[in-house]
Write a protein that holds these residues in place. Structure first.
Motif, PDB file in Angstrom:
ATOM      1  N   ALA A 156       0.839  -1.201   0.000  1.00  0.00           N
ATOM      2  CA  ALA A 156       0.000   0.000   0.000  1.00  0.00           C
ATOM      3  C   ALA A 156       0.876   1.254   0.000  1.00  0.00           C
ATOM      4  CB  ALA A 156      -0.922  -0.010   1.214  1.00  0.00           C
ATOM      5  N   ASP A 157       1.979   1.194   0.749  1.00  0.00           N
ATOM      6  CA  ASP A 157       2.887   2.345   0.817  1.00  0.00           C
ATOM      7  C   ASP A 157       3.476   2.676  -0.555  1.00  0.00           C
ATOM      8  OD1 ASP A 157       2.519   2.791   3.463  1.00  0.00           O
ATOM      9  OD2 ASP A 157       4.275   1.647   4.123  1.00  0.00           O
ATOM     10  N   LEU A 158       3.774   1.616  -1.325  1.00  0.00           N
ATOM     11  CA  LEU A 158       4.353   1.836  -2.657  1.00  0.00           C
ATOM     12  C   LEU A 158       3.340   2.550  -3.554  1.00  0.00           C
ATOM     13  CD1 LEU A 158       6.613   1.372  -4.740  1.00  0.00           C
ATOM     14  CD2 LEU A 158       5.662  -0.879  -5.191  1.00  0.00           C
ATOM     15  N   ILE A 159       2.082   2.087  -3.511  1.00  0.00           N
ATOM     16  CA  ILE A 159       1.038   2.708  -4.332  1.00  0.00           C
ATOM     17  C   ILE A 159       0.817   4.151  -3.875  1.00  0.00           C
ATOM     18  CG2 ILE A 159      -1.372   2.553  -5.076  1.00  0.00           C
ATOM     19  CD1 ILE A 159      -1.229  -0.470  -4.542  1.00  0.00           C
ATOM     20  N   TRP A 160       0.770   4.343  -2.569  1.00  0.00           N
ATOM     21  CA  TRP A 160       0.517   5.674  -2.002  1.00  0.00           C
ATOM     22  C   TRP A 160       1.633   6.646  -2.382  1.00  0.00           C
ATOM     23  CZ3 TRP A 160      -2.626   9.116  -0.160  1.00  0.00           C
ATOM     24  CH2 TRP A 160      -2.145  10.160   0.638  1.00  0.00           C
ATOM     25  N   LEU A 161       2.882   6.234  -2.097  1.00  0.00           N
ATOM     26  CA  LEU A 161       4.028   7.117  -2.364  1.00  0.00           C
ATOM     27  C   LEU A 161       4.108   7.479  -3.847  1.00  0.00           C
ATOM     28  CD1 LEU A 161       6.711   5.373  -0.110  1.00  0.00           C
ATOM     29  CD2 LEU A 161       5.709   7.632   0.263  1.00  0.00           C
ATOM     30  N   THR A 162       3.801   6.471  -4.707  1.00  0.00           N
ATOM     31  CA  THR A 162       3.856   6.711  -6.149  1.00  0.00           C
ATOM     32  C   THR A 162       2.791   7.724  -6.568  1.00  0.00           C
ATOM     33  OG1 THR A 162       4.607   4.444  -6.435  1.00  0.00           O
ATOM     34  CG2 THR A 162       3.847   5.582  -8.410  1.00  0.00           C
ATOM     35  N   LEU A 163       1.564   7.523  -6.079  1.00  0.00           N
ATOM     36  CA  LEU A 163       0.481   8.430  -6.452  1.00  0.00           C
ATOM     37  C   LEU A 163       0.778   9.851  -5.988  1.00  0.00           C
ATOM     38  CD1 LEU A 163      -2.871   6.506  -5.904  1.00  0.00           C
ATOM     39  CD2 LEU A 163      -1.854   7.288  -8.046  1.00  0.00           C
ATOM     40  N   VAL A 164       1.265   9.973  -4.741  1.00  0.00           N
ATOM     41  CA  VAL A 164       1.571  11.301  -4.217  1.00  0.00           C
ATOM     42  C   VAL A 164       2.671  11.953  -5.060  1.00  0.00           C
ATOM     43  CG1 VAL A 164       2.516  12.544  -2.231  1.00  0.00           C
ATOM     44  CG2 VAL A 164       0.798  10.781  -1.878  1.00  0.00           C
ATOM     45  N   ALA A 165       3.704  11.150  -5.408  1.00  0.00           N
ATOM     46  CA  ALA A 165       4.799  11.691  -6.218  1.00  0.00           C
ATOM     47  C   ALA A 165       4.292  12.140  -7.589  1.00  0.00           C
ATOM     48  CB  ALA A 165       5.901  10.642  -6.365  1.00  0.00           C
ATOM     49  N   LEU A 166       3.398  11.334  -8.190  1.00  0.00           N
ATOM     50  CA  LEU A 166       2.884  11.684  -9.517  1.00  0.00           C
ATOM     51  C   LEU A 166       2.014  12.940  -9.460  1.00  0.00           C
ATOM     52  CD1 LEU A 166       1.896   8.211 -11.040  1.00  0.00           C
ATOM     53  CD2 LEU A 166       3.676   9.746 -11.853  1.00  0.00           C
ATOM     54  N   VAL A 167       1.222  13.046  -8.391  1.00  0.00           N
ATOM     55  CA  VAL A 167       0.295  14.170  -8.285  1.00  0.00           C
ATOM     56  C   VAL A 167       1.044  15.454  -7.929  1.00  0.00           C
ATOM     57  CG1 VAL A 167      -1.617  15.090  -6.924  1.00  0.00           C
ATOM     58  CG2 VAL A 167      -1.719  12.746  -7.760  1.00  0.00           C
ATOM     59  N   THR A 168       2.016  15.329  -7.004  1.00  0.00           N
ATOM     60  CA  THR A 168       2.734  16.525  -6.565  1.00  0.00           C
ATOM     61  C   THR A 168       3.953  16.832  -7.432  1.00  0.00           C
ATOM     62  OG1 THR A 168       4.064  15.219  -5.040  1.00  0.00           O
ATOM     63  CG2 THR A 168       2.050  16.195  -4.150  1.00  0.00           C
ATOM     64  N   GLU A 169       4.306  15.861  -8.307  1.00  0.00           N
ATOM     65  CA  GLU A 169       5.487  15.970  -9.188  1.00  0.00           C
ATOM     66  C   GLU A 169       6.787  16.089  -8.402  1.00  0.00           C
ATOM     67  OE1 GLU A 169       4.909  18.784 -12.325  1.00  0.00           O
ATOM     68  OE2 GLU A 169       3.024  17.864 -12.952  1.00  0.00           O
TER      69      GLU A 169
END
Lengths: 182, 237
Positions: A156-169
């Motif tokens: 879950a952390d991997l999905i979360w961190l990835t989404l946050v990184a993609l959204v916040t760039e």
């Protein structure tokens, strides 16, 4: 400013990756502040209603419908992410690769130990049914995929961190424990 | 002639006993050079090429090259790291490595190298070869889907007379490692366990011993492969 739009789907997968996605627990409240969902089993929107920023793909391609949905996602999403081993390398369904389809179908519908009641020896042949592909394909062998999240399911952390990184760039910093293949 | 030689790895000055192989000499100096077909106590083969380093401008395998006075060794440089990564990726697509269903997952050296190199997906197409699983032996399972032909079992598992219990069968792309039908019969429980431990992947499994270590306590769950060697260096500094 409008929020980034996310779409998700499960092709030849088990929904385990979606379960892992929900495993972000109360961060889902933060997520809903950050993004908006479009076509996804999470909000039950069946068809794309607009262009999306991020598409999360679970599962590989084992039939014509999977290929169709995947191409539809590529068309509608700016960024496509393969989520989980099945999307990346076919996963469990890909264990049929190397075995002829006729043999697989015969085992499932004619000769298998749990087959009962198919006296006419019919293989499913309704024109409405998707056609099985000759083997199970990883998503990136069908369309261009931008990012890959391994794991069965990805943490879950991997999905979360990835989404946050993609959204916040922001740049993605991943601890060692977060990336695992199982 | 001095018993010790001085050399550098990526600019770090190192010292080791003359005649030591580069991987071992690096290890003593707290520097990890990734290996796969190499195994402590077994004659090195230089087969997998993952330990490739550049010695005085020339690519060599660190597991078979002895250190010499004044050697300049490059290891963690971009092109060599990329080469090592591509070997791991090729091994992943060449066989059928379904990590989620593998008993060795978490203790697998091939997987651990992929973790260390942060390989999210191999850049080569998956081959999905049709390979067999041989479970005919009473004590072990030989899964050819996962075998990387590193020859570690052939070199390390021997009977009292020094004969290899495992052997290559066929040639070229059809080659596989099998249990010798005659010698395999005498395989003790101890040797069966050793053969599973020697195997870097999940190709040799002792029957009824799968998934014995829970997720979270396996070898590479928390620490990257090679980090134990690098820790020595940290404490030295």
């Amino acid at each position: 400013m409008s929020k980034p739009v996310i779409a998700t789907t499960s092709l030849a997968g088990c929904f385990g990756c979606h379960m892992s996605f929900l495993d972000i627990d109360d961060r889902i409240l933060e997520l809903i502040e950050l993004v908006e969902f479009n076509k996804s089993p999470i909000d039950d929107i069946k068809k794309f209603t607009k262009k999306c920023d991020i598409g999360l793909i679970e599962g590989g391609c084992c039939n014509s419908e999977n290929v169709h949905v995947l191409k539809d996602f590529r068309e509608h999403c700016k960024i496509l992410v393969s989520v989980g081993e099945c999307a990346i390398m076919g996963g469990l369904p890909a264990m049929r690769n190397g075995i002829p389809i006729s043999e697989c179908l015969a085992e499932a519908y004619l000769n298998g130990p749990t087959v009962s009641g198919n006296e006419e020896k019919i293989l499913p042949n309704d024109p409405e049914l998707p056609i099985l592909t000759d083997k199970v394909y990883p998503c990136h062998e069908v369309v261009k995929i931008d990012y890959f999240l391994p794991g069965c399911p990805p943490k879950a952390d991997l999905i979360w961190l990835t989404l946050v990184a993609l959204v916040t760039e922001d740049e993605l910093q991943l601890p060692y424990e977060v990336v695992k293949f199982d | 002639m001095s018993q010790f030689v001085k050399f550098t790895i990526d600019g770090t000055e190192c010292m080791a006993a003359r005649g030591q192989y580069i991987v071992d000499a690096a290890k003593e100096n707290g520097i990890y050079i990734p290996t796969l077909c190499n195994y402590p106590g077994v004659k090195p083969k230089g087969g997998c090429r993952i330990c490739t380093v550049r010695v005085n401008g020339r690519l060599m395998t660190a597991c078979t090259t002895p250190v010499a006075e004044g050697m300049t060794i490059e290891s963690e440089v971009h092109d060599i790291v990329e080469l090592r990564k591509s070997i791991v990726e090729l091994l992943f697509v060449e066989g059928n490595h379904f990590c989620p269903g593998c008993e060795k997952s978490g203790n697998c050296e091939l997987q651990a190298l992929a973790y260390r190199f942060r390989i999210m997906v191999p850049r080569f197409p998956f081959q999905f070869p049709l390979r067999r699983i041989d479970a005919s032996h009473p004590k072990i399972i030989k899964d050819q889907n996962r075998c990387i032909l590193c020859k570690r079992c052939i070199r390390a598992i021997r009977d009292e007379e020094g004969r290899s219990v495992f052997a290559y069968r066929r040639r070229s792309s059809r080659v596989e490692v099998v249990v010798d039908p005659k010698l395999g019969k005498q395989l003790t429980d101890e040797l069966a366990q050793k053969s599973m431990d020697v195997c870097p992947v999940g190709s040799i499994l002792v029957k009824e011993k799968g998934f014995i270590t829970p997720i979270g306590s396996r070898k590479y769950d928390h620490e990257a492969i090679g980090s134990d060697i690098e820790h020595i260096r940290m404490t030295k500094i």
